[in-house]
Each structure stands twice: as structure tokens, then as C-alpha cells.
Scaffold this active site. Structure first.
Site, PDB file in Angstrom:
ATOM      1  N   ASP A  69     -37.600  11.497  36.253  1.00 38.33           N
ATOM      2  CA  ASP A  69     -38.657  12.503  36.246  1.00 38.33           C
ATOM      3  C   ASP A  69     -38.369  13.449  35.083  1.00 38.33           C
ATOM      4  OD1 ASP A  69     -40.772  14.251  37.248  1.00 38.33           O
ATOM      5  OD2 ASP A  69     -39.144  15.538  37.947  1.00 38.33           O
ATOM      6  N   ASP A 118     -40.151  17.313  34.356  1.00 38.35           N
ATOM      7  CA  ASP A 118     -40.119  18.735  34.713  1.00 38.35           C
ATOM      8  C   ASP A 118     -39.330  18.971  35.996  1.00 38.35           C
ATOM      9  OD1 ASP A 118     -42.001  20.195  32.780  1.00 38.35           O
ATOM     10  OD2 ASP A 118     -43.186  18.467  33.373  1.00 38.35           O
TER      11      ASP A 118
END
Length: 215
Positions: free
Chosen positions: A7, A9
Site C-alpha cells: 500500500d 498512503d
């Protein structure tokens, strides 16, 4: 195991804390309200829609969503040059890279936000695939981003590890059938994560050799 899918952010860089702090500031100054954690949990790693709906209800339709979005976008983007990698992330990233794993990225953010930051840190070219909000019709917690990432990497779901920080992100990865490592950050530390995920308080706590045994 053949691949890691990261991932972006909140996992690689702690933009979630910036977003959360600026949102709280905006709501307090303009509406005398705070963002409830149960609403935040629906937003983090996904879309702002639950927040916009909540505020519309709380203000009887008077919430100016466009002004809010403009403010948040400005604050987060203005701080882009000051963003740093989360402490300990690069140790895990280099483990994957140095041990020959395929490396992918699956994010609910747009490519225009992601690429310049990866380039800034000199790791853009290390990703064999980058799946963003621009590439799917539905973002996390829908599993589409992770499904497309592992398809692009040419591996099976059970041959890949997702690295996440949010409940929406981990639901997406679990739904796609990946093994999931969750490394909580300051604003996701109180979230209850899906069953079957391996949850850590920091990247320093992640022992990949032990995690990968038997996987």
C-alpha cells in the site's frame, strides 16, 4: 512466497496523519465539530464519501464538500516535499528487493500523487506494477486493486504478501486472497483489523523470516 504488494498512503509514508490532523482542524474551525473515529475508519485507505455523507447529515446539508476537498488537497499536496518514509519501512522494502521477490503497489490514490513521491525516494523503477485509483472502477475495500496487482505480477494470491496500514486496505487484500501484514500508524493504531491478518505496531516489530516460514 513470490511477491510483495505494498500500500502507499499511511504504509510507506504517513500521509494519513496529515490528512487526519488537517481534517480535524478544518471541521473544528468551520463547524465546531470533530471527526468521529468510526467515520474515520471508513475513510482511511478508501474514499472520503463516508465523511462527506456524515457531515451533510450533521449540518442538514450545509456542509461545503467542495471547499473542504480543496482545503485538504492543498494542505496535503503542499506538504508533499516534506514527506518522509515511515521509520523502518525501507528495511522491509529492501528485504523484498534483495531476496528477489516481485514488487507491486496497490493504492486507492491517483497515479499523479504516487509517482512523483516514489521517484523522489528513488524507488519508482523497483515496482513491476503500480495499480492506482486510475486503474479500477472501485477502490479499496473492494479487492480489485490487489487482484490486478497480482495478475500483473504473474503470481497466485497465496504466493503474495500485502503490506497495509488500514482496515479498508486489509479487507481489500484479504478479499483478493493475499497474506496480509498490517503495520499500524499513529491514526490507525486503535482500529480492529480483519481476522487472519498479522498486525504489528511498527515496522521494527516485523520479523519477515519468521512470518514467511510455512507460507
Amino acid at each position: 512466497m513470490k511477491a510483495f504488494v505494498f500500500d502507499f498512503d499511511g504504509t510507506m509514508i504517513d500521509t494519513e496523519a496529515v490528512w487526519f490532523d488537517e481534517t480535524q482542524k478544518y471541521l473544528q474551525e468551520n463547524y465546531g465539530m470533530e471527526l468521529p473515529m468510526n467515520v474515520y475508519e471508513q475513510v482511511v485507505g478508501s474514499t472520503d464519501e463516508p465523511l462527506l455523507l456524515y457531515m451533510a447529515e450533521q449540518t442538514n446539508g450545509k456542509f461545503d464538500a467542495a471547499a473542504f476537498q480543496k482545503y485538504i488537497d492543498l494542505q496535503v499536496h503542499n506538504g508533499r516535499d516534506k514527506l518522509e518514509m515511515r521509520e523502518g519501512f525501507m528495511r522491509l522494502f529492501h528485504y523484498a528487493k534483495d531476496n528477489g521477490y516481485k514488487i507491486g503497489l496497490a493504492t486507492s490514490s491517483a497515479r499523479a500523487w504516487v509517482d512523483p513521491i516514489l521517484e523522489k525516494f528513488g524507488i519508482l523503477e523497483d515496482f513491476e506494477t503500480i495499480q492506482t485509483a486510475d486503474d479500477v472502477e472501485v477502490i479499496k475495500p473492494d479487492p480489485a486493486l490487489y487482484r490486478q496487482a497480482i495478475e500483473a505480477l504473474g503470481v497466485k494470491p497465496e504466493e503474495a504478501v500485502a503490506v497495509e496500514d488500514s482496515r479498508n486496505g486489509s479487507l481489500s487484500a484479504v478479499g483478493a486472497g493475499l497474506h496480509v501484514i498490517v503495520v499500524k500508524n499513529e491514526v490507525t493504531k486503535g482500529i480492529v483489523f480483519p481476522e487472519g491478518t498479522s498486525v504489528y505496531d511498527s515496522f521494527e516489530d516485523v520479523d519477515l523470516d519468521a512470518f514467511l516460514v510455512g507460507k
